[in-house]
Design a protein around this motif. Structure first.
Motif, PDB file in Angstrom:
ATOM      1  N   GLN A  44       0.830  -1.200   0.000  1.00 20.24           N
ATOM      2  CA  GLN A  44       0.000   0.000   0.000  1.00 20.24           C
ATOM      3  C   GLN A  44       0.864   1.249   0.000  1.00 20.24           C
ATOM      4  N   ARG A  45       0.311   2.305  -0.594  1.00 25.79           N
ATOM      5  CA  ARG A  45       0.992   3.584  -0.542  1.00 25.79           C
ATOM      6  C   ARG A  45       1.097   4.048   0.900  1.00 25.79           C
ATOM      7  N   GLU A  46       2.238   4.604   1.239  1.00 27.30           N
ATOM      8  CA  GLU A  46       2.506   5.027   2.619  1.00 27.30           C
ATOM      9  C   GLU A  46       2.963   6.478   2.622  1.00 27.30           C
ATOM     10  N   MET A  47       2.360   7.287   3.475  1.00 30.55           N
ATOM     11  CA  MET A  47       2.867   8.640   3.662  1.00 30.55           C
ATOM     12  C   MET A  47       4.044   8.566   4.619  1.00 30.55           C
ATOM     13  N   VAL A  48       5.186   9.067   4.213  1.00 29.96           N
ATOM     14  CA  VAL A  48       6.372   8.970   5.065  1.00 29.96           C
ATOM     15  C   VAL A  48       6.695  10.258   5.794  1.00 29.96           C
ATOM     16  N   ALA A  49       6.285  11.400   5.230  1.00 31.82           N
ATOM     17  CA  ALA A  49       6.607  12.661   5.884  1.00 31.82           C
ATOM     18  C   ALA A  49       5.652  13.747   5.414  1.00 31.82           C
ATOM     19  N   PHE A  50       5.420  14.701   6.294  1.00 33.51           N
ATOM     20  CA  PHE A  50       4.480  15.803   6.040  1.00 33.51           C
ATOM     21  C   PHE A  50       5.067  17.071   6.619  1.00 33.51           C
ATOM     22  N   ILE A  51       4.879  18.177   5.881  1.00 34.80           N
ATOM     23  CA  ILE A  51       5.315  19.469   6.393  1.00 34.80           C
ATOM     24  C   ILE A  51       4.227  20.489   6.098  1.00 34.80           C
ATOM     25  N   SER A  52       3.886  21.285   7.097  1.00 35.28           N
ATOM     26  CA  SER A  52       2.851  22.304   6.943  1.00 35.28           C
ATOM     27  C   SER A  52       3.395  23.491   6.150  1.00 35.28           C
ATOM     28  N   PRO A  53       2.522  24.372   5.677  1.00 33.32           N
ATOM     29  CA  PRO A  53       2.994  25.507   4.876  1.00 33.32           C
ATOM     30  C   PRO A  53       4.012  26.388   5.593  1.00 33.32           C
ATOM     31  N   SER A  54       3.826  26.563   6.894  1.00 34.19           N
ATOM     32  CA  SER A  54       4.758  27.388   7.643  1.00 34.19           C
ATOM     33  C   SER A  54       5.901  26.596   8.242  1.00 34.19           C
ATOM     34  N   SER A  55       5.920  25.302   7.954  1.00 35.52           N
ATOM     35  CA  SER A  55       6.963  24.391   8.456  1.00 35.52           C
ATOM     36  C   SER A  55       6.930  24.221   9.968  1.00 35.52           C
ATOM     37  N   ASP A  56       5.835  24.626  10.603  1.00 33.14           N
ATOM     38  CA  ASP A  56       5.783  24.485  12.063  1.00 33.14           C
ATOM     39  C   ASP A  56       5.168  23.155  12.491  1.00 33.14           C
ATOM     40  N   MET A  57       4.638  22.424  11.539  1.00 31.40           N
ATOM     41  CA  MET A  57       4.100  21.107  11.853  1.00 31.40           C
ATOM     42  C   MET A  57       4.738  20.100  10.908  1.00 31.40           C
ATOM     43  N   ILE A  58       5.427  19.137  11.485  1.00 36.16           N
ATOM     44  CA  ILE A  58       6.111  18.103  10.714  1.00 36.16           C
ATOM     45  C   ILE A  58       5.779  16.752  11.336  1.00 36.16           C
ATOM     46  N   ASN A  59       5.442  15.807  10.505  1.00 36.84           N
ATOM     47  CA  ASN A  59       5.131  14.462  10.977  1.00 36.84           C
ATOM     48  C   ASN A  59       5.851  13.427  10.114  1.00 36.84           C
ATOM     49  N   TYR A  60       6.133  12.301  10.733  1.00 38.76           N
ATOM     50  CA  TYR A  60       6.795  11.197  10.038  1.00 38.76           C
ATOM     51  C   TYR A  60       6.084   9.887  10.336  1.00 38.76           C
ATOM     52  N   ALA A  61       6.153   8.994   9.381  1.00 39.17           N
ATOM     53  CA  ALA A  61       5.702   7.632   9.636  1.00 39.17           C
ATOM     54  C   ALA A  61       6.652   6.993  10.641  1.00 39.17           C
ATOM     55  N   ASP A  62       6.121   6.105  11.458  1.00 42.21           N
ATOM     56  CA  ASP A  62       6.961   5.439  12.460  1.00 42.21           C
ATOM     57  C   ASP A  62       8.129   4.705  11.807  1.00 42.21           C
ATOM     58  N   SER A  63       7.895   4.224  10.597  1.00 41.38           N
ATOM     59  CA  SER A  63       8.916   3.427   9.921  1.00 41.38           C
ATOM     60  C   SER A  63      10.149   4.243   9.525  1.00 41.38           C
ATOM     61  N   VAL A  64      10.026   5.579   9.507  1.00 41.79           N
ATOM     62  CA  VAL A  64      11.160   6.396   9.063  1.00 41.79           C
ATOM     63  C   VAL A  64      11.623   7.396  10.136  1.00 41.79           C
ATOM     64  N   LYS A  65      10.933   7.455  11.255  1.00 41.64           N
ATOM     65  CA  LYS A  65      11.315   8.405  12.303  1.00 41.64           C
ATOM     66  C   LYS A  65      12.756   8.204  12.738  1.00 41.64           C
ATOM     67  N   GLY A  66      13.456   9.325  12.860  1.00 39.17           N
ATOM     68  CA  GLY A  66      14.846   9.276  13.265  1.00 39.17           C
ATOM     69  C   GLY A  66      15.809   9.052  12.115  1.00 39.17           C
ATOM     70  N   ARG A  67      15.277   8.718  10.936  1.00 39.66           N
ATOM     71  CA  ARG A  67      16.150   8.476   9.776  1.00 39.66           C
ATOM     72  C   ARG A  67      15.888   9.465   8.635  1.00 39.66           C
ATOM     73  N   PHE A  68      14.634   9.902   8.491  1.00 37.54           N
ATOM     74  CA  PHE A  68      14.260  10.813   7.406  1.00 37.54           C
ATOM     75  C   PHE A  68      13.986  12.202   7.980  1.00 37.54           C
ATOM     76  N   THR A  69      14.292  13.213   7.191  1.00 35.50           N
ATOM     77  CA  THR A  69      14.017  14.591   7.582  1.00 35.50           C
ATOM     78  C   THR A  69      13.411  15.328   6.402  1.00 35.50           C
ATOM     79  N   ILE A  70      12.253  15.953   6.628  1.00 34.06           N
ATOM     80  CA  ILE A  70      11.613  16.758   5.596  1.00 34.06           C
ATOM     81  C   ILE A  70      11.898  18.224   5.891  1.00 34.06           C
ATOM     82  N   SER A  71      12.133  18.994   4.833  1.00 34.88           N
ATOM     83  CA  SER A  71      12.417  20.415   5.021  1.00 34.88           C
ATOM     84  C   SER A  71      11.980  21.168   3.774  1.00 34.88           C
ATOM     85  N   ARG A  72      11.925  22.480   3.905  1.00 32.26           N
ATOM     86  CA  ARG A  72      11.482  23.330   2.794  1.00 32.26           C
ATOM     87  C   ARG A  72      12.483  24.455   2.602  1.00 32.26           C
TER      88      ARG A  72
END
Length: 112
Positions: A44-72
Motif C-alpha cells: 500500500q501507498r505510505e505517507m512517510v513525511a508531512f510538512i505544513s505551509p509554515s513548516s511548524d508542523m512536521i510528521n513522520y511515519a513510524d517506519s522512518v522516524k529518526g532516519r528521514f528529515t523533511i524540510s522546505r
C-alpha cells in the motif's frame, strides 16, 4: 495546474543516504502543505513525511522516524526529503503530494 517534479532517487547500499527534491510550480510548495509518499510493488501507498505551509508542523511515519528529515527551501520552491540509514525496505517510488497533485515520482532502491 500544479506541476511537481521529484528527483534525487537512485541505487544506494543499505546504510546509505539520499536526498530527494520536490520542486513545485508557482510556489505551490510554499503555500500549501506537502507530503512525501512512497509506493512499493505489492504494498500500500505510505505517507512517510508531512510538512505544513509554515513548516511548524512536521510528521513522520513510524517506519522512518529518526532516519528521514523533511524540510522546505522557500526561495527555491522546493521541499526536500533527506533519507539516512536507508534499509532495503525503503525501496519504493517516492512521490511528493500537494493539494492532491503529485509528480512522476523518483525511484529509490536500497540494495547491496
Amino acid at each position: 495546474q500544479v506541476q511537481l517534479v521529484e528527483s534525487g532517487g537512485g541505487l544506494v547500499q543499505p546504510g546509505g543516504s539520499l536526498r530527494l527534491s520536490c520542486v513545485g510550480s508557482g510556489s505551490i510548495v510554499n503555500r500549501y502543505a506537502t507530503a512525501w509518499y512512497r509506493q512499493a510493488p505489492g504494498k500500500q501507498r505510505e505517507m512517510v513525511a508531512f510538512i505544513s505551509p509554515s513548516s511548524d508542523m512536521i510528521n513522520y511515519a513510524d517506519s522512518v522516524k529518526g532516519r528521514f528529515t523533511i524540510s522546505r527551501d522557500s526561495a527555491k520552491n522546493t521541499v526536500y526529503l533527506q533519507m539516512n540509514s536507508l534499509k532495503p525496505e525503503d525501496t519504493a517510488v517516492y512521490y511528493c503530494n500537494v493539494q492532491g497533485q503529485r509528480g512522476q515520482g523518483t525511484q529509490v532502491t536500497v540494495s547491496s
